[in-house]
Design an enzyme around this catalytic site. Structure first.
Site, mmCIF file in Angstrom:
data_model
loop_
_atom_site.group_PDB
_atom_site.id
_atom_site.type_symbol
_atom_site.label_atom_id
_atom_site.label_comp_id
_atom_site.label_asym_id
_atom_site.label_seq_id
_atom_site.Cartn_x
_atom_site.Cartn_y
_atom_site.Cartn_z
ATOM 1 C CB CYS A 1 -6.028 -5.000 -3.776
ATOM 2 S SG CYS A 1 -4.715 -5.344 -2.612
ATOM 3 C CG HIS B 1 -5.204 -1.398 -6.587
ATOM 4 N ND1 HIS B 1 -4.757 -2.435 -5.810
ATOM 5 C CD2 HIS B 1 -4.473 -1.438 -7.735
ATOM 6 C CE1 HIS B 1 -3.794 -3.083 -6.457
ATOM 7 N NE2 HIS B 1 -3.616 -2.488 -7.625
#
Length: 478
Positions: free
Chosen positions: A74, A130
């Site tokens: 990610c 993130h």
């Protein structure tokens, strides 16, 4: 808000359906959708058993991008999207940023929404960040977004919105404590619709929608699971339901944009952030491997572009595109240009008209940190992997292995050379039979490695403990 399971059946996206008056601005609206852990075989245009009618029609009416590459997990992909740099040039190439790490994309990198604001865009983000949160300066509204509704970290419960031991849900800077028990995909979609409905007609819109789906934990309302009642594996049934829940959400967003008169002037870019995680029932067939690996299943991602401004549509484009390219491509669509020296190149002509890609090579990853010491590149049709490629099922090798033991005993540490045109599923290692090509590729990788920025990978910091911050993961401790 009306929830739609199969929008195609109602004609919402049917070709030739009546459109409300378009509030066109000179610059296009841009809807950048990022799915989380969506596998190659987890979408309807690759697998007819997956029910994604909205995404299927958008892809088929636009241009399917079948050689669109992302990173293996990610944080690296999101770094590429937001900066236009390969993660190994930023320091975010090693796995992901964990909530307890004093880690983030450094402040000297200008993010995509900052550039778009300079071009007159309203910029909004709903979903997963993130990219670091230990200091306010690393959070979305300090990096170019006019508004943020979502969560800072990588994986959280879809109903409690807790990751590890802390709540992780924000409305701009404020902690949201009123959504316990509500499915995140629903209220994230509601917020997007609200943004669209309130958007001023004379301002171009950049909407970044990084979905929570289909990342673990595997959770979805039962009505979506029921679509796949014949699927015997419970985890796979749930994951497919999560895919269809995301499809419905995209349908509700597009419907809102049509009702607001924005759709005719909107460029949609859809991509996954990495391949499906086989551990969590993601499926990348027929590609090898998945998330957390350097095999194609982890890095060759599902993607498409859609919009009435596209001049060539209804086909599959096989030109080479990488995640770092979306930064300059979106800027070009908005009438701007990226700074010289970034790793990305504009693919606007490629997606608009089908012209050959300006890209002929890219870096999958370069990382010197255990347990993912690795380097991999693609040049033309050839791919080189050196070091840790990753177990095809997606599990990372145990941390208790020393480098010596791992190097001598792990079959997924080594050197691989593939011709991806002839062998897209990576079954034939050419390292021994093509020594000259191997040396050429190794020399190219060595050149790339010279510009490596050491990975930002600090140990856990006890100052991050959410119990010291009112029970929520919060900036302010680094």
């Amino acid at each position: 808000m009306l929830r739609v399971v199969l929008l195609l059946l109602t004609g919402t996206l049917a070709a030739g359906s009546a459109q409300p008056g378009s509030k066109n601005t000179t610059k296009p609206n841009i809807l950048f959708i990022v799915a989380d852990d969506l596998g190659w075989n987890d979408v309807g245009w690759h697998n007819p058993d997956v029910k994604t009618p909205v995404l299927d029609q958008l892809a088929q009416e636009g241009v399917i991008l079948d050689q669109s590459y992302v990173n293996y997990v990610c944080t690296p992909s999101r770094t590429a999207f937001m900066t236009g740099y390969f993660p190994y040039h930023v320091g975010t190439q090693h796995l992901v940023i964990f909530p307890w790490q004093a880690s983030a994309v450094p402040s000297n990198f200008t993010f995509l929404p900052e550039k778009l604001k300079g071009l007159g865009y309203a910029t909004h983000m709903v979903g997963k960040w993130h990219l670091g949160m230990c200091n306010w300066k690393y959070t979305p509204t300090y990096r170019g977004f006019d508004s943020f509704y979502g969560y800072y970290n990588g994986a959280e419960d879809y109903y409690t919105h807790v990751v590890a031991t802390g709540l992780d849900l924000r409305d701009d800077k404020e902690v949201v404590k009123t959504k316990n028990g509500q499915y995140g995909t629903y209220f994230f979609t509601d917020r997007v619709v609200d943004i669209v409905e309130k958007h001023p007609a004379d301002t171009p819109l950049f909407l970044y929608l990084p979905f929570q789906n289909v990342h673990q934990p595997l959770q979805v309302p039962k009505r979506f699971e029921d679509i796949y009642a014949t699927v015997q594996n419970e985890n796979r049934r749930t994951l497919l339901g999560m895919v269809s829940a995301m499809d419905e959400a995209v349908g509700n967003v597009t419907m809102a944009m049509k009702n607001a008169g924005l759709w005719d002037n909107t460029l949609v870019i859809f991509t996954t952030d990495n391949g499906g995680w086989i551990v969590a029932s993601g499926n990348n067939y027929p590609l090898r491997g998945g998330k957390v690996t350097l095999w194609e299943g982890g890095n060759r991602g599902v993607a498409f572009a859609h919009g009435k401004m596209l001049q060539k549509t209804g086909y599959t484009n096989n030109e080479m595109i990488h995640a770092v390219d979306w930064f300059p491509t979106i800027l070009a669509a908005a009438g701007g240009t990226a700074d010289a020296g970034i790793d990305g190149v504009s693919q606007l002509d490629t997606i608009m008209t089908g012209k050959p890609s300006p890209r002929t090579e890219f870096v999958y990853n370069i990382d010197d940190e255990f347990p993912t010491k690795q380097g991999a590149i693609r040049v033309g049709d050839y791919k080189l992997i050196e070091g840790y490629a990753g177990k095809p099922d997606g599990w990372i090798r145990p941390d208790n292995l020393t480098d010596t033991k791992a190097d001598s005993g792990d079959p997924f540490i080594g050197t691989w050379l593939f011709n991806l045109k002839d062998d897209p599923t990576e079954h034939h290692n050419l390292a021994d039979t093509m020594p000259d090509k191997l040396k050429e590729m190794q020399a190219k990788l060595a050149e790339y490695r010279k510009s490596l920025v050491p990975a930002i990978n600090p140990p856990p910091d006890p100052k991050s403990n959410p119990q010291d911050w009112g029970g929520a993961w919060s900036p302010g401790w680094c």
